[in-house]
Design an enzyme around this catalytic site. Sequence first.
Site, PDB file in Angstrom:
ATOM      1  CD1 TRP A   1      11.166  -5.984  70.589  1.00 24.61           C
ATOM      2  CD2 TRP A   1      11.164  -7.711  69.162  1.00 24.61           C
ATOM      3  NE1 TRP A   1      12.039  -6.923  71.070  1.00 24.61           N
ATOM      4  CE2 TRP A   1      12.069  -8.003  70.215  1.00 24.61           C
ATOM      5  CE3 TRP A   1      11.004  -8.641  68.142  1.00 24.61           C
ATOM      6  CZ2 TRP A   1      12.790  -9.173  70.279  1.00 24.61           C
ATOM      7  CZ3 TRP A   1      11.722  -9.828  68.205  1.00 24.61           C
ATOM      8  CH2 TRP A   1      12.603 -10.077  69.255  1.00 24.61           C
ATOM      9  CG  HIS A   2       4.677  -5.836  66.239  1.00 20.51           C
ATOM     10  ND1 HIS A   2       4.141  -7.037  65.801  1.00 20.51           N
ATOM     11  CD2 HIS A   2       5.827  -5.667  65.538  1.00 20.51           C
ATOM     12  CE1 HIS A   2       4.935  -7.562  64.885  1.00 20.51           C
ATOM     13  NE2 HIS A   2       5.960  -6.747  64.709  1.00 20.51           N
ATOM     14  N   PRO A   3       4.751  -2.315  69.786  1.00 20.02           N
ATOM     15  CG  PRO A   3       6.235  -0.774  70.745  1.00 20.02           C
ATOM     16  CD  PRO A   3       6.195  -2.051  69.951  1.00 20.02           C
TER      17      PRO A   3
END
Length: 511
Positions: A446-448
């Site tokens: 969850w690190h775009p």
Amino acid sequence: MPLVTGNLSSDTYDNIVVGGGSAGCLIAARLSEDRSRKVLLIEAGGADVDRPAMVEPALWSTNFGSDVDWRYRTVPQRHANGRVFDWNRGKVLGGCSSINATVWVWGHPSDFDRWAADGNTGWDFASLQPLFRQLETTLRSEDNDRRGTNGPMRLASTSCGVPLAEAFFEACGSAGHPRLSDVNGPVQEGSGTYDLTVAAGRRFSVVHAFLHPAIDRPNLTVLSRAEVDRLIFAGNDCVGVRCRHEGKLREFRASGEIILSAGALATPYLLMRSGIGNAADLGQVGIKVIHDLPGVGENLHDHCFINAFSAETAEPVHREGRLGAHLYTRSHEALSTPDIEVVISGGAIGLTDAPMEKCFSLQTALLRPLSRGRLTLAHRDGDIDIDPNYLAEKADIDALCTAVEKCSELAASAPISRHCTGKVRKPPHGKAQILEFIRNNMGTYWHPVGTCAMGAGKQAVVDASLRVHGLTNLRVADSSVMPSITTGNTLAPTLVIAEHAARRISLDTRA
């Protein structure tokens, strides 16, 4: 917090900040320190950050799929057997800092030096280190000479002494990895504990650190549950925003700059909806082009994450499932910096009929992916197509295979294997089998980042001052400006980007 705070009677402000997430809360609070400056912060989500799931750190994952989650999904990933991935992003004041796992990591010094080497003056680690320190208050007394002790973000160190965590450190030591008192600020190779944005056992988000102390300022207005529809331009000048609030469209104008801080997905989406992006792509969905900027939505990338090993134990693992131990290491010796992370945590995936409180997992992440994807508009007024293009580069596949093998080696070591007293889920042997295991089980951290990359090249969207190339009165300040992802969780670097932007805006206004 009420849905509207401050004076909303005006339609004109000095600055408008679009997006009340991690970066936006900080920027609005910082800009409003100048009491002569009228600041409007617009957030699409709600303002209730006092729900149990957003207060109790151990409940963070229960926010996913709820009304405080945008619930984005990727397109099927061709290198991951056509699987679709949920990309959970915060739809509430504080953004992901209000719903995520609360982990606080600076990143590796070379991450930022690489940004600077690409022409982004002032973004090297030596220049940014003071900002990291000024943002945080750490309780790590042994590291006070290099960590922050008086900043707005309050941190708690995860505890040692949990038997499985100590077993993990012992296994890492036997494999030749040093144990360090602090591996996060900045990232260093070795094993250690991480910091959490937690104070007195409660989540301490960017809302608590920045917005709450500023909320009563008469020059700051916060409007939540208001979704910005598009930016308003007069030629190449960004002069305002249009948003939908309480079922009606409303326009707000800015006499100064507008700052886009809606995140790595919504920021490029708003630019494209407003006619800023690749002209050919915009034309295909019927959007009038205001400015041809091909890099908008490009360079999308993320940290891959996989649960590599799970086992049942005889005794409960930990009350909150947090063991507080992880390892930064290299996937091969030719690298000069860590590119993979291994975390031990409570709970498990894939163990049926095993009580979660008596399970643990070894999980691993690819921290420096080379694969790049893109984000595009599906049609004029609708959804976005999110394609991170996971595992497109062979180097990413090789690194993840090595990471899974390292997890297997740690799990087989005496310190950890003695805790495996029941069911076990482990990866297969053999490169081809491990690769298929990865394609079927890989997930997201969850690190775009990266969709409005900072730089001077053809694909760059903003310059080193975060101004959008070719436009005036418009800056971007969030994780979308990262040219390349940082080593570790991205909250702290995103706040440094926001702090850097707020200072730059203030200086430019005075000039």
